[in-house]
Design a protein around this motif. Sequence first.
Motif, PDB file in Angstrom:
ATOM      1  N   ASN A   1     -20.477   8.070  40.253  1.00  0.00           N
ATOM      2  CA  ASN A   1     -20.194   6.860  39.482  1.00  0.00           C
ATOM      3  C   ASN A   1     -21.186   5.798  39.935  1.00  0.00           C
ATOM      4  N   HIS A   2     -21.927   5.220  38.991  1.00  0.00           N
ATOM      5  CA  HIS A   2     -23.035   4.338  39.346  1.00  0.00           C
ATOM      6  C   HIS A   2     -22.591   3.048  40.037  1.00  0.00           C
ATOM      7  N   LEU A   3     -21.410   2.537  39.676  1.00  0.00           N
ATOM      8  CA  LEU A   3     -20.918   1.336  40.359  1.00  0.00           C
ATOM      9  C   LEU A   3     -20.637   1.630  41.829  1.00  0.00           C
ATOM     10  N   LEU A   4     -19.959   2.727  42.096  1.00  0.00           N
ATOM     11  CA  LEU A   4     -19.655   3.087  43.481  1.00  0.00           C
ATOM     12  C   LEU A   4     -20.927   3.372  44.266  1.00  0.00           C
TER      13      LEU A   4
ATOM     14  N   VAL B   1     -16.187   3.513  28.376  1.00  0.00           N
ATOM     15  CA  VAL B   1     -16.509   3.429  29.800  1.00  0.00           C
ATOM     16  C   VAL B   1     -16.767   4.839  30.313  1.00  0.00           C
ATOM     17  N   GLY B   2     -17.876   5.000  31.028  1.00  0.00           N
ATOM     18  CA  GLY B   2     -18.184   6.288  31.632  1.00  0.00           C
ATOM     19  C   GLY B   2     -18.647   6.095  33.055  1.00  0.00           C
ATOM     20  N   ASN B   3     -19.642   6.879  33.458  1.00  0.00           N
ATOM     21  CA  ASN B   3     -20.076   6.828  34.853  1.00  0.00           C
ATOM     22  C   ASN B   3     -20.830   5.555  35.207  1.00  0.00           C
ATOM     23  N   GLU B   4     -21.045   4.686  34.207  1.00  0.00           N
ATOM     24  CA  GLU B   4     -21.693   3.405  34.498  1.00  0.00           C
ATOM     25  C   GLU B   4     -20.720   2.350  34.991  1.00  0.00           C
ATOM     26  N   GLY B   5     -19.411   2.609  34.894  1.00  0.00           N
ATOM     27  CA  GLY B   5     -18.479   1.516  35.170  1.00  0.00           C
ATOM     28  C   GLY B   5     -17.124   1.937  35.656  1.00  0.00           C
ATOM     29  N   LEU B   6     -16.133   1.125  35.308  1.00  0.00           N
ATOM     30  CA  LEU B   6     -14.758   1.374  35.727  1.00  0.00           C
ATOM     31  C   LEU B   6     -13.805   0.970  34.621  1.00  0.00           C
ATOM     32  N   VAL B   7     -12.622   1.532  34.688  1.00  0.00           N
ATOM     33  CA  VAL B   7     -11.544   1.197  33.754  1.00  0.00           C
ATOM     34  C   VAL B   7     -10.507   0.393  34.518  1.00  0.00           C
ATOM     35  N   GLY B   8     -10.252  -0.845  34.070  1.00  0.00           N
ATOM     36  CA  GLY B   8      -9.244  -1.670  34.728  1.00  0.00           C
ATOM     37  C   GLY B   8      -9.752  -3.019  35.197  1.00  0.00           C
TER      38      GLY B   8
ATOM     39  N   SER C   1     -22.073   7.218  23.928  1.00  0.00           N
ATOM     40  CA  SER C   1     -21.396   8.340  24.582  1.00  0.00           C
ATOM     41  C   SER C   1     -22.392   9.178  25.366  1.00  0.00           C
ATOM     42  N   LEU C   2     -23.554   9.442  24.793  1.00  0.00           N
ATOM     43  CA  LEU C   2     -24.575  10.246  25.481  1.00  0.00           C
ATOM     44  C   LEU C   2     -25.018   9.605  26.786  1.00  0.00           C
ATOM     45  N   ASP C   3     -25.117   8.275  26.790  1.00  0.00           N
ATOM     46  CA  ASP C   3     -25.536   7.567  28.000  1.00  0.00           C
ATOM     47  C   ASP C   3     -24.565   7.783  29.155  1.00  0.00           C
ATOM     48  N   ARG C   4     -23.348   8.208  28.846  1.00  0.00           N
ATOM     49  CA  ARG C   4     -22.312   8.336  29.861  1.00  0.00           C
ATOM     50  C   ARG C   4     -21.968   9.790  30.183  1.00  0.00           C
TER      51      ARG C   4
ATOM     52  N   ALA D   1     -28.268   1.688  41.863  1.00  0.00           N
ATOM     53  CA  ALA D   1     -28.987   2.465  42.851  1.00  0.00           C
ATOM     54  C   ALA D   1     -29.216   3.868  42.314  1.00  0.00           C
ATOM     55  N   PRO D   2     -30.315   4.529  42.723  1.00  0.00           N
ATOM     56  CA  PRO D   2     -30.555   5.916  42.266  1.00  0.00           C
ATOM     57  C   PRO D   2     -29.416   6.827  42.695  1.00  0.00           C
ATOM     58  N   VAL D   3     -29.074   7.745  41.809  1.00  0.00           N
ATOM     59  CA  VAL D   3     -27.990   8.686  42.091  1.00  0.00           C
ATOM     60  C   VAL D   3     -28.591  10.062  42.279  1.00  0.00           C
ATOM     61  N   ASN D   4     -28.315  10.696  43.415  1.00  0.00           N
ATOM     62  CA  ASN D   4     -28.791  12.049  43.664  1.00  0.00           C
ATOM     63  C   ASN D   4     -27.725  13.037  43.262  1.00  0.00           C
TER      64      ASN D   4
END
Length: 242
Positions: free
Chosen positions: A10-13, A74-81, A159-162, A236-239
């Motif tokens: 998750n990109h935010l984390l 909302v997908g891996n770019e963010g959070l729900v809540g 949707s594709l972006d996530r 930040a880059p995600v590996n």
Amino acid sequence: MSERYTPQQNHLLAALPAEVQQRLFPHLESVPLPLGKVLYESGGTMRHVYFPTNSIVSLIYVMESGASAEISVVGNEGLVGVALFMGGESTPSRAVVQSGGHAYRLPAQHLKDEFNRHGELLVLMLRYTQALITQMAQTAVCNRHHSIDQQLCRWLLLSLDRLPGNQLIMTQELIANMLGVRREGVTEAAGKLQKLGVIEYNRGHITVLDRCGLERLSCECYAVVRKETDRLLPYAPVNEDN
């Protein structure tokens, strides 16, 4: 073999400083998010925030008549809540899983405690909220002024972006509910995209064959949301180990 997940997917984390991660990560719970699962109902009390890794959650507004329309994804770019750290505790929208997968959830109090430190997490959450508001506003404008064809292109691109690949599992009926339009309109729009060779659609499976073509056919709304998200959230880059 079961798929491996890490909070950094998750990109935010992943963007949080190491000391913040050390405080929060022990309290994260790995949870499956099956298609159609409702995370929050309208007006319900929020007890957790969810950080998707490879799933997509739709925020949907449901009218008294039962008609509904998606206001953001909302997908891996963010959070729900986001209502939890904005002081609302609840929201008039419903959060439902649009594309099944996985997420990490965090108890509300742990997020509030870290938010109230007025550090890096606060700044990141507020910037993400601004990006989310931009998406909601642009969705409202798009639904009012652009064709179903353009709305479908925007929705597919968001949707594709996530998601990690170029495939979505989504029925035309569900897409119609998300966009707040008639199913026949989605069928016609999807048919046009398939004839142009942009997508392939078969029994609820959508494969995007030409993303550049999809972007050309979309209205400006997708580009506005993407540009604002990239500006506000220098992730930040995600590996990812495949």
